[in-house]
Design a protein around this motif. Structure first.
Motif, PDB file in Angstrom:
ATOM      1  N   MET A  79      -4.908  62.797  48.053  1.00 31.92           N
ATOM      2  CA  MET A  79      -3.572  62.530  48.560  1.00 31.92           C
ATOM      3  C   MET A  79      -3.112  63.703  49.415  1.00 31.92           C
ATOM      4  O   MET A  79      -2.983  64.821  48.923  1.00 31.92           O
ATOM      5  CB  MET A  79      -2.591  62.304  47.409  1.00 31.92           C
ATOM      6  CG  MET A  79      -3.068  61.267  46.399  1.00 31.92           C
ATOM      7  SD  MET A  79      -2.111  61.286  44.856  1.00 31.92           S
ATOM      8  CE  MET A  79      -0.523  60.742  45.442  1.00 31.92           C
ATOM      9  N   ASN A  80      -2.870  63.446  50.695  1.00 32.83           N
ATOM     10  CA  ASN A  80      -2.415  64.467  51.631  1.00 32.83           C
ATOM     11  C   ASN A  80      -1.053  64.101  52.199  1.00 32.83           C
ATOM     12  O   ASN A  80      -0.612  62.959  52.113  1.00 32.83           O
ATOM     13  CB  ASN A  80      -3.415  64.629  52.775  1.00 32.83           C
ATOM     14  CG  ASN A  80      -4.788  65.048  52.313  1.00 32.83           C
ATOM     15  OD1 ASN A  80      -4.930  65.845  51.387  1.00 32.83           O
ATOM     16  ND2 ASN A  80      -5.816  64.526  52.969  1.00 32.83           N
ATOM     17  N   SER A  81      -0.400  65.081  52.809  1.00 32.66           N
ATOM     18  CA  SER A  81       0.905  64.874  53.449  1.00 32.66           C
ATOM     19  C   SER A  81       1.875  64.160  52.517  1.00 32.66           C
ATOM     20  O   SER A  81       2.538  63.192  52.896  1.00 32.66           O
ATOM     21  CB  SER A  81       0.731  64.082  54.752  1.00 32.66           C
ATOM     22  OG  SER A  81      -0.134  64.750  55.643  1.00 32.66           O
ATOM     23  N   LEU A  82       1.979  64.652  51.317  1.00 36.53           N
ATOM     24  CA  LEU A  82       2.776  63.985  50.293  1.00 36.53           C
ATOM     25  C   LEU A  82       4.268  64.021  50.610  1.00 36.53           C
ATOM     26  O   LEU A  82       4.778  64.989  51.174  1.00 36.53           O
ATOM     27  CB  LEU A  82       2.512  64.609  48.933  1.00 36.53           C
ATOM     28  CG  LEU A  82       1.158  64.217  48.329  1.00 36.53           C
ATOM     29  CD1 LEU A  82       0.779  65.156  47.199  1.00 36.53           C
ATOM     30  CD2 LEU A  82       1.204  62.770  47.836  1.00 36.53           C
ATOM     31  N   LYS A  83       4.942  62.938  50.234  1.00 39.84           N
ATOM     32  CA  LYS A  83       6.367  62.751  50.457  1.00 39.84           C
ATOM     33  C   LYS A  83       7.081  62.576  49.123  1.00 39.84           C
ATOM     34  O   LYS A  83       6.454  62.177  48.142  1.00 39.84           O
ATOM     35  CB  LYS A  83       6.609  61.510  51.324  1.00 39.84           C
ATOM     36  CG  LYS A  83       5.838  61.478  52.627  1.00 39.84           C
ATOM     37  CD  LYS A  83       6.009  60.138  53.325  1.00 39.84           C
ATOM     38  CE  LYS A  83       5.219  60.082  54.615  1.00 39.84           C
ATOM     39  NZ  LYS A  83       5.357  58.759  55.275  1.00 39.84           N
ATOM     40  N   PRO A  84       8.384  62.833  49.064  1.00 41.62           N
ATOM     41  CA  PRO A  84       9.115  62.630  47.809  1.00 41.62           C
ATOM     42  C   PRO A  84       8.961  61.222  47.248  1.00 41.62           C
ATOM     43  O   PRO A  84       8.914  61.055  46.025  1.00 41.62           O
ATOM     44  CB  PRO A  84      10.568  62.914  48.202  1.00 41.62           C
ATOM     45  CG  PRO A  84      10.447  63.897  49.314  1.00 41.62           C
ATOM     46  CD  PRO A  84       9.238  63.452  50.096  1.00 41.62           C
ATOM     47  N   GLU A  85       8.869  60.215  48.107  1.00 34.99           N
ATOM     48  CA  GLU A  85       8.724  58.842  47.649  1.00 34.99           C
ATOM     49  C   GLU A  85       7.361  58.545  47.027  1.00 34.99           C
ATOM     50  O   GLU A  85       7.148  57.468  46.476  1.00 34.99           O
ATOM     51  CB  GLU A  85       9.005  57.839  48.782  1.00 34.99           C
ATOM     52  CG  GLU A  85       8.240  58.126  50.062  1.00 34.99           C
ATOM     53  CD  GLU A  85       9.054  58.911  51.070  1.00 34.99           C
ATOM     54  OE1 GLU A  85       9.050  58.533  52.262  1.00 34.99           O
ATOM     55  OE2 GLU A  85       9.699  59.903  50.678  1.00 34.99           O
ATOM     56  N   ASP A  86       6.428  59.501  47.106  1.00 37.88           N
ATOM     57  CA  ASP A  86       5.144  59.364  46.428  1.00 37.88           C
ATOM     58  C   ASP A  86       5.238  59.728  44.951  1.00 37.88           C
ATOM     59  O   ASP A  86       4.276  59.529  44.201  1.00 37.88           O
ATOM     60  CB  ASP A  86       4.082  60.249  47.087  1.00 37.88           C
ATOM     61  CG  ASP A  86       3.748  59.812  48.503  1.00 37.88           C
ATOM     62  OD1 ASP A  86       3.661  58.589  48.750  1.00 37.88           O
ATOM     63  OD2 ASP A  86       3.560  60.697  49.361  1.00 37.88           O
ATOM     64  N   THR A  87       6.362  60.263  44.533  1.00 35.00           N
ATOM     65  CA  THR A  87       6.566  60.626  43.135  1.00 35.00           C
ATOM     66  C   THR A  87       6.452  59.393  42.246  1.00 35.00           C
ATOM     67  O   THR A  87       7.170  58.416  42.430  1.00 35.00           O
ATOM     68  CB  THR A  87       7.932  61.289  42.940  1.00 35.00           C
ATOM     69  OG1 THR A  87       7.969  62.526  43.655  1.00 35.00           O
ATOM     70  CG2 THR A  87       8.198  61.567  41.468  1.00 35.00           C
ATOM     71  N   ALA A  88       5.533  59.434  41.290  1.00 36.45           N
ATOM     72  CA  ALA A  88       5.273  58.292  40.421  1.00 36.45           C
ATOM     73  C   ALA A  88       4.206  58.662  39.405  1.00 36.45           C
ATOM     74  O   ALA A  88       3.567  59.708  39.510  1.00 36.45           O
ATOM     75  CB  ALA A  88       4.795  57.089  41.245  1.00 36.45           C
ATOM     76  N   VAL A  89       4.021  57.788  38.428  1.00 36.57           N
ATOM     77  CA  VAL A  89       2.861  57.874  37.559  1.00 36.57           C
ATOM     78  C   VAL A  89       1.751  57.070  38.220  1.00 36.57           C
ATOM     79  O   VAL A  89       1.951  55.906  38.571  1.00 36.57           O
ATOM     80  CB  VAL A  89       3.149  57.329  36.151  1.00 36.57           C
ATOM     81  CG1 VAL A  89       1.882  57.338  35.302  1.00 36.57           C
ATOM     82  CG2 VAL A  89       4.241  58.160  35.483  1.00 36.57           C
ATOM     83  N   TYR A  90       0.595  57.680  38.391  1.00 37.77           N
ATOM     84  CA  TYR A  90      -0.532  57.030  39.048  1.00 37.77           C
ATOM     85  C   TYR A  90      -1.553  56.579  38.016  1.00 37.77           C
ATOM     86  O   TYR A  90      -1.959  57.352  37.143  1.00 37.77           O
ATOM     87  CB  TYR A  90      -1.180  57.988  40.056  1.00 37.77           C
ATOM     88  CG  TYR A  90      -0.376  58.125  41.322  1.00 37.77           C
ATOM     89  CD1 TYR A  90      -0.817  57.560  42.518  1.00 37.77           C
ATOM     90  CD2 TYR A  90       0.837  58.805  41.318  1.00 37.77           C
ATOM     91  CE1 TYR A  90      -0.070  57.665  43.675  1.00 37.77           C
ATOM     92  CE2 TYR A  90       1.599  58.907  42.467  1.00 37.77           C
ATOM     93  CZ  TYR A  90       1.139  58.341  43.650  1.00 37.77           C
ATOM     94  OH  TYR A  90       1.889  58.449  44.797  1.00 37.77           O
ATOM     95  N   TYR A  91      -1.977  55.319  38.119  1.00 42.58           N
ATOM     96  CA  TYR A  91      -2.913  54.711  37.188  1.00 42.58           C
ATOM     97  C   TYR A  91      -4.190  54.277  37.898  1.00 42.58           C
ATOM     98  O   TYR A  91      -4.139  53.753  39.010  1.00 42.58           O
ATOM     99  CB  TYR A  91      -2.298  53.464  36.545  1.00 42.58           C
ATOM    100  CG  TYR A  91      -1.034  53.699  35.765  1.00 42.58           C
ATOM    101  CD1 TYR A  91      -1.084  53.966  34.400  1.00 42.58           C
ATOM    102  CD2 TYR A  91       0.211  53.626  36.377  1.00 42.58           C
ATOM    103  CE1 TYR A  91       0.075  54.166  33.675  1.00 42.58           C
ATOM    104  CE2 TYR A  91       1.375  53.823  35.657  1.00 42.58           C
ATOM    105  CZ  TYR A  91       1.304  54.092  34.311  1.00 42.58           C
ATOM    106  OH  TYR A  91       2.456  54.288  33.592  1.00 42.58           O
ATOM    107  N   CYS A  92      -5.327  54.455  37.255  1.00 42.82           N
ATOM    108  CA  CYS A  92      -6.556  53.860  37.754  1.00 42.82           C
ATOM    109  C   CYS A  92      -6.838  52.597  36.959  1.00 42.82           C
ATOM    110  O   CYS A  92      -6.413  52.450  35.810  1.00 42.82           O
ATOM    111  CB  CYS A  92      -7.741  54.826  37.691  1.00 42.82           C
ATOM    112  SG  CYS A  92      -8.305  55.269  36.040  1.00 42.82           S
TER     113      CYS A  92
END
Length: 125
Positions: free
Chosen positions: A83-96
């Motif tokens: 994950m590059n160029s991260l933005k505040p809206e990328d804030t989350a719990v990430y699941y595989c």
């Protein structure tokens, strides 16, 4: 019977990068299409990216195109999300998630058979 464990989450500033990993317990990892999903506070789970069993095909949500890269190493039974160029809206719990013997990669969460516990990603401004 398939255990998935995500790692690599954390806190990063806007524009920064993170690398997520998802380790699978099964020796038949190569039989599964794999995907990444995320869920932000107060919002529904949403598709991020998916990859086919042999890494021939990938799919990305619009917000991820050009910024995120999904990959896998079947010998190590591990899925990755750069994950590059991260933005505040990328804030989350990430699941595989793992999709057994899929006919094609899918963005539909209901098609996936196994899920990890999630890892928190926080992007601050």
């Amino acid at each position: 019977q398939v255990q998935l464990v995500e790692s690599g989450g954390g806190s990063v500033q806007v524009g920064g990068s993170l690398s997520l990993s998802c380790a699978a317990s099964t020796r038949t990892f190569g039989r599964y299409d794999m995907g990444w999903f995320r869920q932000a506070p107060g919002k529904e789970r949403e598709f991020v990216a998916a990859i086919s069993r042999g890494s021939t095909t990938t799919s990305y949500a619009d917000f991820a195109k050009g910024r995120f890269t999904i990959s896998r190493d079947n010998a190590k039974a591990t899925l990755y999300l750069q994950m590059n160029s991260l933005k505040p809206e990328d804030t989350a719990v990430y699941y595989c998630a793992a999709d057994f013997m899929a006919v094609a990669i899918t963005r539909a969460a209901g098609e996936y058979d196994y899920w990890g516990q999630g890892t928190q990603v926080t992007v601050s401004s």
